[in-house]
Design an enzyme around this catalytic site. Structure first.
Site, PDB file in Angstrom:
ATOM      1  CG  ASP A 162      -1.753  -3.641  -3.731  1.00 37.74           C
ATOM      2  OD1 ASP A 162      -1.370  -4.618  -3.061  1.00 37.74           O
ATOM      3  OD2 ASP A 162      -2.485  -2.745  -3.272  1.00 37.74           O
ATOM      4  CD  GLU A 211      -6.409  -9.840  -1.116  1.00 33.52           C
ATOM      5  OE1 GLU A 211      -7.404  -9.126  -0.887  1.00 33.52           O
ATOM      6  OE2 GLU A 211      -5.407  -9.831  -0.396  1.00 33.52           O
TER       7      GLU A 211
END
Length: 577
Positions: A65, A241
């Protein structure tokens, strides 16, 4: 406020008690020395670097991430850490190739304390943004511990540490913050659809809030859904997302991950004339994915997505993103790693260069940059060897704790490092006295020298290979009656529910008068646990074992495998009869 102060006081008291209890056991603490981690992946042997090349991933192992920002010639990048401590690892670079490890953003256990958090909770999906209007860096993240929720921290200089977390009043996950040319701030994040409007499993939305820069809060009532479902709601896209907002040539671009963190993962882009939309998807979406290619392709890289963009050297755009490198059994033991690609933004929409064909392990260097990875304090990549005898004044940042600070259980010794044993063992959702190093290669060896004489069967020290509390191997020295044993145990958690099952796979009597060398060695999915009593000749214990329980796709969760120096006074592993 009083309640928060009481909780912090209780936390501090608990940690102090734990530390005092560990100090009592210091006399019987194991000493670890001469740790050597060596990566031996075939892909790097087959693809040696030329003078103008560097490797991707730029951060190997469990660094998922990624988010990135820039101030002048300084680039800062953060990643998810979940229940690892300190939280949110951060790196600095001048050129996007050579990176320096700055430790973790959330390094104050009084303010971020994942002590009772599952390994895949804690904090994840951070965003980092430099605001030129007030010369301030912002790191925003979702914290699943201590009731924090979505928080933001600030600093003028990431190398000098960060301020205290500021709790933000909104739900959802994956927040990022954007500052427009007029100084206005906006927060975007993933959230559930409005109540009663969920159309299918995996249906999510992207929300935006106005941000009060002076008072560091989202402005109540300004929330707005700017993307519903994804690129094409009629196709039931899942898990939109990780949103990031950019401005280029007067237009606003919203980039998001779509498809879930797995085989259908991708990156998509939208455009608008206003920061609040409406956002129109690019006709060329996705702009990055690996989902269309043969499953048995050589040197497979998969799951690519969850990206962030930055203008790099020579005004060339680059994107950092997560992806995985499965082993020969298609298992993901190194976890989700941080990759980089140049981005072509010469047209209306950005596109990751070669991001829609099978990813290669090497990239061309930016012009004017020298590859110094693994040298002069820069983080290594490719195949490398990391050695540590713990003689340095400062412990290397790549050593991390789980659910608590490493400083709570380590103590420098004359000939190495003491691990002060907690009563908790590796199966408990509590801080454990384990110093971890990420598994960064599919094929590697991790070797250490252990000096230890356990007093009872409750004492054990050695090494662990761990994916989570219910998916790990323990390889250590303990006592049974008057004899000392080296034991190899496997902890498994069927269907990740109920009790963890412990199984002693093998054991052997050992002489603890002299130090013993312990080694974890892997070749893809095949793991071995070896030991040496004379410091030179290794013997195997337990044969060749599958690394399946150390893989994300089998063990579940979001982390990668970690290798640890472990001690406990709460051992329940018994030698074979």
């Amino acid at each position: 406020m009083k309640n928060k102060q009481f909780i912090m006081w209780c936390t501090t008291l608990l940690l102090a008690f734990t530390a005092v209890n560990a100090q009592k056991k210091a006399k019987n603490a194991p000493i670890f020395s001469n740790v050597v981690y060596e990566g031996m992946d075939q892909v790097y042997k087959d693809n040696p670097l030329k003078e103008n090349e560097f490797y991707t991933p730029i951060l190997q192992g469990f660094y998922p991430d990624p988010a990135i920002t820039r101030k002048g010639d300084d680039y800062y990048m953060v990643c998810s850490s979940f229940a690892v401590f300190p939280g949110v690892p951060i790196f600095h670079s001048k050129d996007l190739v050579n990176w320096t490890d700055l430790g973790g953003v959330l390094n104050n256990v009084d303010e971020f304390n994942p002590h009772d958090t599952g390994i895949s909770a804690g904090v994840y999906a951070p965003g980092i943004t430099y605001n030129p209007h007030n010369d301030t860096f912002y790191m925003i993240v979702t914290a699943f511990s201590g009731g924090l929720g979505n928080i933001i921290v600030k600093t003028k200089d990431p190398k000098q540490g960060w301020g205290s977390p500021i709790k933000l009043d909104f739900g959802g996950i994956d927040p990022s913050i954007f500052f427009d040319d007029d100084g206005k701030g906006y927060v975007v994040h993933n959230d559930a659809p409005d109540k009663g409007k969920e159309l299918y499993s995996g249906h999510r939305v992207i929300k935006m809030w106005d941000y009060d820069v002076e008072n560091d809060k989202v402005i109540p009532g300004t929330d707005k859904i700017i993307v519903d479902g994804g690129v094409d709601l009629s196709k039931k896209p899942i898990w939109i997302e990780a949103p990031h907002l950019y401005k280029k040539d007067g237009s606003y671009y919203l980039m998001c991950a779509e498809g879930g963190t797995g085989g259908w993962h991708s990156e998509v882009i939208f455009k608008s004339d206003s920061p609040k939309g409406p956002f129109i998807p690019a006709p060329s979406n996705p702009i990055l994915t690996q989902r269309y290619f043969a499953k048995d392709r050589e040197n497979k890289v998969d799951w690519a997505g969850h990206a962030d963009l930055v203008k790099g050297p020579n005004d060339q755009y680059y994107g950092v993103f997560l992806a995985v490198r499965p082993n020969e059994e298609d298992r993901v033991n190194t976890g989700r790693e941080t990759f980089i690609l140049p981005v072509d933004w010469s047209g209306e929409f950005p596109v990751f260069e070669n991001g829609l064909i099978p990813l290669e392990p090497k990239l061309e260097m930016p012009k004017g940059v020298d590859n110094k990875t693994g040298q002069d304090g820069f983080f290594p990549n490719g195949n490398f060897t990391f050695k540590d005898d713990f003689s340095a004044d400062k412990l290397d940042y790549r050593w991390i704790g789980l659910r608590g600070p490493r400083e709570a259980f380590i103590e420098k010794a004359k000939n190495g490092l003491k691990i002060l044993p907690f009563e908790t063992n590796i199966k408990e959702v509590k801080p454990t006295s384990t110093l971890f190093h990420r598994q960064m290669h599919r094929s590697f060896s991790f070797t250490t020298t252990l000096e230890y004489k356990p007093k009872s069967e409750k004492d054990l020290a050695g090494v662990v290979a761990l994916q989570n509390e219910g998916s790990n191997y323990v390889f250590g020295v303990t006592k049974k009656d008057k004899d000392y044993y080296l034991v190899l145990a496997k902890n498994t958690w069927p269907r990740r529910q109920g009790e963890i099952i412990s199984e002693t796979l093998a054991s052997v009597k050992v002489d603890v008068k002299e130090p013993i060398k312990l080694q974890i060695k892997a070749n893809g999915d095949k793991y071995e646990f070896n030991y040496s009593s004379n410091g030179t000749d290794f013997e195997n214990l337990g044969g060749v074992l599958s690394g399946a329980i150390l893989s994300t796709d089998v063990a579940g969760g979001f982390t990668g495998a970690m290798l640890g120096l472990y001690a406990t006074s709460g051992n329940d592993i018994q030698p074979n009869k």
